[in-house]
Scaffold this motif. Structure first.
Motif, PDB file in Angstrom:
ATOM      1  N   PRO A  43       5.030   5.610  -6.988  1.00 57.53           N
ATOM      2  CA  PRO A  43       4.705   5.683  -8.430  1.00 57.53           C
ATOM      3  C   PRO A  43       3.206   5.606  -8.661  1.00 57.53           C
ATOM      4  CG  PRO A  43       6.015   3.761  -7.933  1.00 57.53           C
ATOM      5  CD  PRO A  43       6.103   4.669  -6.760  1.00 57.53           C
ATOM      6  N   VAL A  44       2.570   4.915  -8.773  1.00 56.96           N
ATOM      7  CA  VAL A  44       1.152   4.793  -9.045  1.00 56.96           C
ATOM      8  C   VAL A  44       0.544   3.868  -8.014  1.00 56.96           C
ATOM      9  CG1 VAL A  44       1.418   5.205 -11.502  1.00 56.96           C
ATOM     10  CG2 VAL A  44       1.593   2.887 -10.645  1.00 56.96           C
ATOM     11  N   LEU A  45      -0.771   3.720  -8.063  1.00 54.22           N
ATOM     12  CA  LEU A  45      -1.412   2.874  -7.062  1.00 54.22           C
ATOM     13  C   LEU A  45      -1.053   1.408  -7.229  1.00 54.22           C
ATOM     14  CD1 LEU A  45      -4.961   4.410  -6.701  1.00 54.22           C
ATOM     15  CD2 LEU A  45      -3.051   4.497  -5.110  1.00 54.22           C
ATOM     16  N   GLY A  46      -0.457   1.070  -8.324  1.00 52.72           N
ATOM     17  CA  GLY A  46       0.016  -0.295  -8.499  1.00 52.72           C
ATOM     18  C   GLY A  46       1.040  -0.676  -7.465  1.00 52.72           C
ATOM     19  N   ALA A  47       1.636   0.321  -6.808  1.00 50.16           N
ATOM     20  CA  ALA A  47       2.616   0.046  -5.760  1.00 50.16           C
ATOM     21  C   ALA A  47       1.942  -0.485  -4.506  1.00 50.16           C
ATOM     22  CB  ALA A  47       3.395   1.310  -5.420  1.00 50.16           C
ATOM     23  N   LEU A  48       0.631  -0.316  -4.394  1.00 45.63           N
ATOM     24  CA  LEU A  48      -0.104  -0.807  -3.242  1.00 45.63           C
ATOM     25  C   LEU A  48      -0.466  -2.275  -3.460  1.00 45.63           C
ATOM     26  CD1 LEU A  48      -2.550   2.152  -2.640  1.00 45.63           C
ATOM     27  CD2 LEU A  48      -0.195   1.884  -1.881  1.00 45.63           C
ATOM     28  N   PRO A  49      -0.771  -3.009  -2.377  1.00 49.25           N
ATOM     29  CA  PRO A  49      -1.146  -4.413  -2.528  1.00 49.25           C
ATOM     30  C   PRO A  49      -2.350  -4.563  -3.444  1.00 49.25           C
ATOM     31  CG  PRO A  49      -0.769  -3.870  -0.220  1.00 49.25           C
ATOM     32  CD  PRO A  49      -0.763  -2.579  -0.980  1.00 49.25           C
ATOM     33  N   ALA A  50      -2.237  -5.401  -4.452  1.00 54.77           N
ATOM     34  CA  ALA A  50      -3.309  -5.524  -5.439  1.00 54.77           C
ATOM     35  C   ALA A  50      -4.612  -5.986  -4.814  1.00 54.77           C
ATOM     36  CB  ALA A  50      -2.880  -6.507  -6.545  1.00 54.77           C
ATOM     37  N   THR A  51      -4.536  -6.825  -3.791  1.00 54.04           N
ATOM     38  CA  THR A  51      -5.751  -7.357  -3.185  1.00 54.04           C
ATOM     39  C   THR A  51      -6.525  -6.296  -2.425  1.00 54.04           C
ATOM     40  OG1 THR A  51      -4.456  -8.018  -1.259  1.00 54.04           O
ATOM     41  CG2 THR A  51      -4.782  -9.672  -2.974  1.00 54.04           C
ATOM     42  N   ALA A  52      -5.882  -5.166  -2.111  1.00 56.89           N
ATOM     43  CA  ALA A  52      -6.547  -4.150  -1.305  1.00 56.89           C
ATOM     44  C   ALA A  52      -7.328  -3.154  -2.145  1.00 56.89           C
ATOM     45  CB  ALA A  52      -5.511  -3.394  -0.476  1.00 56.89           C
ATOM     46  N   LEU A  53      -7.081  -3.166  -3.461  1.00 59.64           N
ATOM     47  CA  LEU A  53      -7.670  -2.156  -4.315  1.00 59.64           C
ATOM     48  C   LEU A  53      -8.798  -2.725  -5.162  1.00 59.64           C
ATOM     49  CD1 LEU A  53      -4.398  -0.419  -5.551  1.00 59.64           C
ATOM     50  CD2 LEU A  53      -5.926   0.319  -3.731  1.00 59.64           C
ATOM     51  N   ALA A  54      -9.760  -1.888  -5.468  1.00 60.56           N
ATOM     52  CA  ALA A  54     -10.855  -2.250  -6.356  1.00 60.56           C
ATOM     53  C   ALA A  54     -11.152  -1.036  -7.215  1.00 60.56           C
ATOM     54  CB  ALA A  54     -12.084  -2.671  -5.535  1.00 60.56           C
ATOM     55  N   TYR A  98      12.207   2.599  -1.986  1.00 64.34           N
ATOM     56  CA  TYR A  98      12.976   2.157  -0.830  1.00 64.34           C
ATOM     57  C   TYR A  98      12.194   1.178   0.031  1.00 64.34           C
ATOM     58  CZ  TYR A  98      16.310   5.756  -2.115  1.00 64.34           C
ATOM     59  OH  TYR A  98      17.230   6.515  -2.798  1.00 64.34           O
ATOM     60  N   TRP A  99      10.877   1.053  -0.202  1.00 63.11           N
ATOM     61  CA  TRP A  99      10.107   0.042   0.520  1.00 63.11           C
ATOM     62  C   TRP A  99      10.651  -1.348   0.207  1.00 63.11           C
ATOM     63  CZ3 TRP A  99       6.783  -0.327   4.404  1.00 63.11           C
ATOM     64  CH2 TRP A  99       6.084  -1.536   4.562  1.00 63.11           C
ATOM     65  N   ARG A 100      11.039  -1.567  -1.057  1.00 70.61           N
ATOM     66  CA  ARG A 100      11.570  -2.875  -1.453  1.00 70.61           C
ATOM     67  C   ARG A 100      13.003  -3.066  -0.963  1.00 70.61           C
ATOM     68  NH1 ARG A 100       8.796  -1.027  -5.920  1.00 70.61           N
ATOM     69  NH2 ARG A 100      10.720  -0.313  -6.928  1.00 70.61           N
ATOM     70  N   VAL A 101      13.709  -1.966  -0.725  1.00 70.66           N
ATOM     71  CA  VAL A 101      15.080  -2.038  -0.218  1.00 70.66           C
ATOM     72  C   VAL A 101      15.105  -2.344   1.280  1.00 70.66           C
ATOM     73  CG1 VAL A 101      17.214  -0.711   0.134  1.00 70.66           C
ATOM     74  CG2 VAL A 101      15.921  -0.470  -2.011  1.00 70.66           C
ATOM     75  N   ALA A 102      14.103  -1.817   1.991  1.00 69.47           N
ATOM     76  CA  ALA A 102      14.056  -1.981   3.445  1.00 69.47           C
ATOM     77  C   ALA A 102      13.869  -3.447   3.820  1.00 69.47           C
ATOM     78  CB  ALA A 102      12.914  -1.156   4.024  1.00 69.47           C
ATOM     79  N   THR A 103      14.465  -3.838   4.942  1.00 70.97           N
ATOM     80  CA  THR A 103      14.256  -5.184   5.467  1.00 70.97           C
ATOM     81  C   THR A 103      12.852  -5.270   6.063  1.00 70.97           C
ATOM     82  OG1 THR A 103      15.054  -4.640   7.687  1.00 70.97           O
ATOM     83  CG2 THR A 103      16.711  -5.299   6.045  1.00 70.97           C
ATOM     84  N   PRO A 104      12.323  -6.485   6.264  1.00 70.08           N
ATOM     85  CA  PRO A 104      11.001  -6.598   6.898  1.00 70.08           C
ATOM     86  C   PRO A 104      10.936  -5.884   8.240  1.00 70.08           C
ATOM     87  CG  PRO A 104      11.616  -8.687   5.915  1.00 70.08           C
ATOM     88  CD  PRO A 104      12.818  -7.796   5.786  1.00 70.08           C
ATOM     89  N   ALA A 105      12.018  -5.952   9.026  1.00 70.77           N
ATOM     90  CA  ALA A 105      12.030  -5.265  10.323  1.00 70.77           C
ATOM     91  C   ALA A 105      11.989  -3.749  10.129  1.00 70.77           C
ATOM     92  CB  ALA A 105      13.276  -5.665  11.109  1.00 70.77           C
ATOM     93  N   GLN A 106      12.718  -3.238   9.131  1.00 72.33           N
ATOM     94  CA  GLN A 106      12.705  -1.802   8.853  1.00 72.33           C
ATOM     95  C   GLN A 106      11.336  -1.351   8.350  1.00 72.33           C
ATOM     96  OE1 GLN A 106      16.073  -1.612   6.147  1.00 72.33           O
ATOM     97  NE2 GLN A 106      17.325  -0.586   7.693  1.00 72.33           N
ATOM     98  N   GLN A 107      10.693  -2.172   7.525  1.00 70.18           N
ATOM     99  CA  GLN A 107       9.351  -1.847   7.037  1.00 70.18           C
ATOM    100  C   GLN A 107       8.381  -1.702   8.202  1.00 70.18           C
ATOM    101  OE1 GLN A 107       8.459  -5.046   4.349  1.00 70.18           O
ATOM    102  NE2 GLN A 107       9.607  -4.159   2.639  1.00 70.18           N
ATOM    103  N   GLN A 108       8.445  -2.653   9.132  1.00 64.09           N
ATOM    104  CA  GLN A 108       7.556  -2.623  10.288  1.00 64.09           C
ATOM    105  C   GLN A 108       7.820  -1.398  11.152  1.00 64.09           C
ATOM    106  OE1 GLN A 108       7.880  -6.084  12.804  1.00 64.09           O
ATOM    107  NE2 GLN A 108       5.957  -5.668  13.856  1.00 64.09           N
ATOM    108  N   GLU A 109       9.104  -1.104  11.391  1.00 64.49           N
ATOM    109  CA  GLU A 109       9.444   0.061  12.207  1.00 64.49           C
ATOM    110  C   GLU A 109       9.044   1.354  11.522  1.00 64.49           C
ATOM    111  OE1 GLU A 109      13.167   1.860  14.805  1.00 64.49           O
ATOM    112  OE2 GLU A 109      13.589   0.517  13.120  1.00 64.49           O
ATOM    113  N   TYR A 110       9.257   1.416  10.210  1.00 66.06           N
ATOM    114  CA  TYR A 110       8.890   2.614   9.453  1.00 66.06           C
ATOM    115  C   TYR A 110       7.400   2.906   9.572  1.00 66.06           C
ATOM    116  CZ  TYR A 110       7.378   5.285   5.386  1.00 66.06           C
ATOM    117  OH  TYR A 110       6.753   6.187   4.564  1.00 66.06           O
ATOM    118  N   LEU A 111       6.551   1.906   9.380  1.00 67.18           N
ATOM    119  CA  LEU A 111       5.108   2.124   9.476  1.00 67.18           C
ATOM    120  C   LEU A 111       4.712   2.538  10.888  1.00 67.18           C
ATOM    121  CD1 LEU A 111       3.649  -0.761   7.268  1.00 67.18           C
ATOM    122  CD2 LEU A 111       3.817   1.674   6.711  1.00 67.18           C
ATOM    123  N   ARG A 112       5.369   1.960  11.889  1.00 70.72           N
ATOM    124  CA  ARG A 112       5.087   2.362  13.271  1.00 70.72           C
ATOM    125  C   ARG A 112       5.439   3.830  13.476  1.00 70.72           C
ATOM    126  NH1 ARG A 112       7.988   3.139  17.709  1.00 70.72           N
ATOM    127  NH2 ARG A 112       9.908   2.360  16.730  1.00 70.72           N
TER     128      ARG A 112
END
Length: 208
Positions: A17-28, A85-99
């Motif tokens: 959706p928008v850049l708000g989906a990214l971690p807020a601390t990473a954006l300026a 689906y990032w929020r649906v994925a489990t932490p393990a799935q998130q890690q595997e997906y990024l890999r």
């Protein structure tokens, strides 16, 4: 030409959706237009020098992967592409997906090097966009018509980074998100189906 350049840029810059989906601390705040334009100019010059320069395909691929890691917000784009689906994925799935996302990018870079031989890259100007500065360029290859490519640059982790590529008016990260969502939706909303599809894609690349 648009589809051809789209495939190359998806490989070379991992696109997105928008850049708000990214971690807020990473954006300026978005970088200044001059900063964004110089960033894309230098990045494009480096890409052209690698692709058109000496060395084996493996050497060039290694250099391109290093360049991509420096100039593209790969993890953030990966999360954007997965969408809700990032929020649906489990932490393990998130890690595997990024890999797998990084691995797919690496193989795409290797596969596209020969197709990009003789590339030329010219910066045409910069204008503000909803998600950062949009740097307009013209990309040409021998025997192909020029393609209009816009690079969306935002500040991520305190540095300018590419967060999207727009080829002939089409956002590549939105296209990728649509493709990924289709795979998940066609399999009952299971993120695991996308992971399996990505593994099969990587296996085909390795076999080829």
């Amino acid at each position: 030409m648009a589809s051809s350049v789209r495939r190359v840029l998806l490989g070379a810059f991992a696109v997105l959706p928008v850049l708000g989906a990214l971690p807020a601390t990473a954006l300026a705040a978005a970088p200044a237009a001059s900063v964004a334009q110089n960033f894309i100019k230098q990045s494009g010059d480096h890409l052209v020098a690698i692709v058109n320069g000496p060395g084996s395909t493996k050497v060039k691929a290694d250099k391109l992967r290093e360049l991509v890691d420096r100039i593209v917000a790969v993890d953030q784009i990966g999360r954007f592409v997965l969408g809700r689906y990032w929020r649906v994925a489990t932490p393990a799935q998130q890690q595997e997906y990024l890999r797998l996302f990084h691995q797919t990018l690496a193989y795409n870079i290797t596969n596209q090097i020969r197709a990009y031989k003789g590339v030329q890259f010219a910066v045409d100007g910069t204008k503000p966009g909803p998600e950062g500065e949009m740097v307009s360029t013209t990309v040409t290859r021998p025997g192909q018509s020029p393609a209009d490519v816009q690079w969306v640059v935002d500040t991520v982790g305190g540095k300018p980074r590419i967060v999207d590529v727009v080829v002939e008016g089409t956002s590549l990260r939105i296209t990728e998100r649509s493709d990924y969502s289709s795979v998940i939706n066609d399999n009952g909303g299971q993120v695991s189906a996308l992971l399996d599809a990505m593994k099969k894609q990587i296996a085909r690349m390795e076999a080829g």
